[in-house]
Design a protein around this motif. Structure first.
Motif, PDB file in Angstrom:
ATOM      1  N   UNK A   1       0.833  -1.203   0.000  1.00 17.03           N
ATOM      2  CA  UNK A   1       0.000   0.000   0.000  1.00 17.03           C
ATOM      3  C   UNK A   1       0.869   1.254   0.000  1.00 17.03           C
ATOM      4  N   UNK A   2       1.922   1.247   0.828  1.00 15.48           N
ATOM      5  CA  UNK A   2       2.821   2.394   0.891  1.00 15.48           C
ATOM      6  C   UNK A   2       3.543   2.586  -0.439  1.00 15.48           C
ATOM      7  N   UNK A   3       4.010   1.517  -1.023  1.00 11.96           N
ATOM      8  CA  UNK A   3       4.715   1.586  -2.306  1.00 11.96           C
ATOM      9  C   UNK A   3       3.783   2.064  -3.427  1.00 11.96           C
TER      10      UNK A   3
ATOM     11  N   UNK B   1       2.138  10.993 -10.830  1.00 14.40           N
ATOM     12  CA  UNK B   1       1.329  12.198 -11.019  1.00 14.40           C
ATOM     13  C   UNK B   1       2.219  13.416 -11.221  1.00 14.40           C
ATOM     14  N   UNK B   2       3.276  13.512 -10.438  1.00 10.94           N
ATOM     15  CA  UNK B   2       4.227  14.614 -10.602  1.00 10.94           C
ATOM     16  C   UNK B   2       4.881  14.513 -11.980  1.00 10.94           C
ATOM     17  N   UNK B   3       5.285  13.318 -12.359  1.00 13.29           N
ATOM     18  CA  UNK B   3       5.913  13.135 -13.681  1.00 13.29           C
ATOM     19  C   UNK B   3       4.964  13.537 -14.799  1.00 13.29           C
ATOM     20  N   UNK B   4       3.689  13.167 -14.687  1.00 12.14           N
ATOM     21  CA  UNK B   4       2.710  13.527 -15.710  1.00 12.14           C
ATOM     22  C   UNK B   4       2.596  15.044 -15.825  1.00 12.14           C
ATOM     23  N   UNK B   5       2.609  15.734 -14.691  1.00 11.26           N
ATOM     24  CA  UNK B   5       2.555  17.198 -14.731  1.00 11.26           C
ATOM     25  C   UNK B   5       3.795  17.756 -15.410  1.00 11.26           C
ATOM     26  N   UNK B   6       4.960  17.229 -15.082  1.00 11.81           N
ATOM     27  CA  UNK B   6       6.196  17.715 -15.696  1.00 11.81           C
ATOM     28  C   UNK B   6       6.202  17.458 -17.203  1.00 11.81           C
ATOM     29  N   UNK B   7       5.702  16.299 -17.615  1.00 14.05           N
ATOM     30  CA  UNK B   7       5.689  15.958 -19.036  1.00 14.05           C
ATOM     31  C   UNK B   7       4.720  16.825 -19.843  1.00 14.05           C
TER      32      UNK B   7
ATOM     33  N   UNK C   1       2.005   6.126  -7.313  1.00 15.33           N
ATOM     34  CA  UNK C   1       0.919   6.934  -7.872  1.00 15.33           C
ATOM     35  C   UNK C   1       1.261   8.415  -7.760  1.00 15.33           C
ATOM     36  N   UNK C   2       1.747   8.823  -6.607  1.00 15.44           N
ATOM     37  CA  UNK C   2       2.087  10.223  -6.401  1.00 15.44           C
ATOM     38  C   UNK C   2       3.230  10.653  -7.314  1.00 15.44           C
TER      39      UNK C   2
END
Length: 88
Positions: A36-38, A47-53, A43-44
């Motif tokens: 769950x932690x992994x 999400x950051x990578x998607x924003x950067x891309x 996911x987080x």
């Protein structure tokens, strides 16, 4: 009907509570907590990578990265302060 791995709905679900794989309940619980932690981390991060891309230029990518960094740093300060107040 032909099914393939990953199809939904699953026609013959496995009852995970009935598996006898030699693991103790504590080991299973620890593995589930780790997974769950992994998953939350992945996911987080994705999400950051998607924003950067989505940024139109390298300069915009760097600026977005600074915004993410600043937001995480501010959040870290808030959470740390809350934990200090809680333990005091």
């Amino acid at each position: 009907m032909t099914t393939h791995p990953g199809d939904w709905p699953v026609s013959n679900p496995v009852d995970l509570d009935q598996l006898d794989d030699g693991y103790t309940a504590d080991e299973i619980e620890q593995r589930q907590a780790f997974n769950a932690q992994r998953a939350r981390f992945e996911i987080t991060l994705n999400s950051v990578r998607a924003d950067l891309e989505e940024q139109p230029s390298p300069a915009c990518v760097r600026e977005a990265a600074r915004r993410w960094h600043d937001a995480i740093t501010a959040m870290t300060d808030d959470v740390s302060a809350a934990l200090l107040r809680k333990s005091a």
